[in-house]
Write an enzyme that holds these catalytic residues in place. Sequence first.
Site, PDB file in Angstrom:
ATOM      1  N   LYS A 173      36.659 -59.171-156.644  1.00  0.00           N
ATOM      2  CA  LYS A 173      35.687 -58.138-156.294  1.00  0.00           C
ATOM      3  C   LYS A 173      36.254 -56.801-156.738  1.00  0.00           C
ATOM      4  O   LYS A 173      37.483 -56.647-156.796  1.00  0.00           O
ATOM      5  CB  LYS A 173      35.446 -58.097-154.768  1.00  0.00           C
ATOM      6  CG  LYS A 173      34.139 -57.457-154.389  1.00  0.00           C
ATOM      7  CD  LYS A 173      33.018 -58.466-154.503  1.00  0.00           C
ATOM      8  CE  LYS A 173      31.681 -57.934-154.121  1.00  0.00           C
ATOM      9  NZ  LYS A 173      30.725 -59.059-153.986  1.00  0.00           N
TER      10      LYS A 173
HETATM   11  N1  GLU Z   1      27.775 -59.626-156.305  1.00  0.00           N
HETATM   12  C1  GLU Z   1      27.252 -60.958-156.242  1.00  0.00           C
HETATM   13  C2  GLU Z   1      27.866 -61.722-155.088  1.00  0.00           C
HETATM   14  O1  GLU Z   1      28.398 -61.137-154.160  1.00  0.00           O
HETATM   15  C3  GLU Z   1      27.346 -61.688-157.567  1.00  0.00           C
HETATM   16  C4  GLU Z   1      28.720 -61.882-158.112  1.00  0.00           C
HETATM   17  C5  GLU Z   1      28.757 -62.481-159.508  1.00  0.00           C
HETATM   18  O2  GLU Z   1      27.715 -62.848-160.024  1.00  0.00           O
HETATM   19  O3  GLU Z   1      29.860 -62.570-160.045  1.00  0.00           O
HETATM   20  O4  GLU Z   1      27.786 -62.915-155.018  1.00  0.00           O
END
Ligand code: GLU
Length: 417
Positions: free
Chosen positions: A107
């Site tokens: 993240k």
């Molecule tokens: N931000 C989204 C999540 O929390 C998508 C993450 C992604 O597609 O890598 O799942």
Amino acid sequence: MSCPEPGFFKEIVTTIENANKYLSLPKSVIDRLSTPRRSLIVSVPVKMDDGRIEFFKGYRVQYDFARGPAKGGIRYHPRVNLDEITALAALMTLKCAVVDIPFGGAKGGVECDPTAMSRDEIERLTRRYTYEIAILIGPETDIPAPDVYTDEQVMAWMMDTYSMMKGYPVPSIVTGKPVSLGGSLGRARATSTGLVTTVIEALKHLNMPLEGLTVTVLGFGKVGYHAAKILHDKGAKVIGLADSKGAIYNRRGLDIDAVSSHKKSTGSLSGFKESEDLSIDELLAVECDCLVPAALEGQINSKNAGSIKTRIMAEGANNPATLEADEVLKDKGVFLLPGVLANAGGVVVSYFEWVQDLQRFFWNESEIDSRLRSIMTKAFEEVLQISLEKKIDMRTAAMTLGVKRVAEAVMIRGLYP
Ligand code: GLU
């Protein structure tokens, strides 16, 4: 929306430890699963429109690589900090494992208020942040995506910056890009499509009809809007909606397209003509069949959980309920679709996008939707099975499945050197 209770990452570690009651993994493995692999903090200097240089703090946490390259979104929000990003990176690791796609978890984010910045400032912030984290990210190592307050355009700037640094186009560096740059069809509403798939499976299990199902959605961003729209189009009755400023309610159901145009023209949900204005906590106390929290973490907490009257809660956001709230909802018999399952559709279609970019061969929308549905349905069935077999709630069951899969990869790979 209210702030999360402190120690978000600690809460995730507690959930991992709770899951281990049903797995009995060695302490060394649980310790490894409770520790981020790499955390990068960067300073992001940005020339603002008035000529001043402002310094923002950016992060990228690569939590685990046992099952594949790290994967996870980038958020721009004033509340971004290392604890939150680490917790969300841990959740991404478990989410990818729950839906069984070959990724680890990551993240990232920048502590900023994008609502108070111009598009040009956001572009310069994005480009400099991408440059700063380029030492970690890559199509084979770590693939960012959109999250809170980042969108297709931000992904396009990230892709362009990384490609300029390399000297050739690298579409597979990010997912959630515009389709014209190698994005996937269906990605924009993928999280919500996946969420609705799990709601439909839950309804079958609980013997409840979708037609006329009363739904309340908290958050009217990408996830909340599409979830409300898809459920409405399938015959459910969306009776309440909330954004960060307030809530609206109509027992007879809200017209989602009309609400969306109202929000576009006025900047908020409040004042929508065919509804009553409520506070978010008042809306939470309204009886419904399905509640979809789709804004930030900590939204459902010890202060408001007691008043919630719903049969199903489907988490569009990552960890919208605190551990304390979870206990209250469990006692009330709420059937929970935890975020690591319910909102995994986004990263599943990100996986499809990455695969399509790498092979430079693109699928049509119905292929994407049917593959997404089959992955979500299988994951729901696996989590439900664990929940029924071990007589545990759906969150603990999902965590048990995720922890088991990551632990298996950790153990079979062994320790280097
Ligand atoms: N931000 C989204 C999540 O929390 C998508 C993450 C992604 O597609 O890598 O799942």
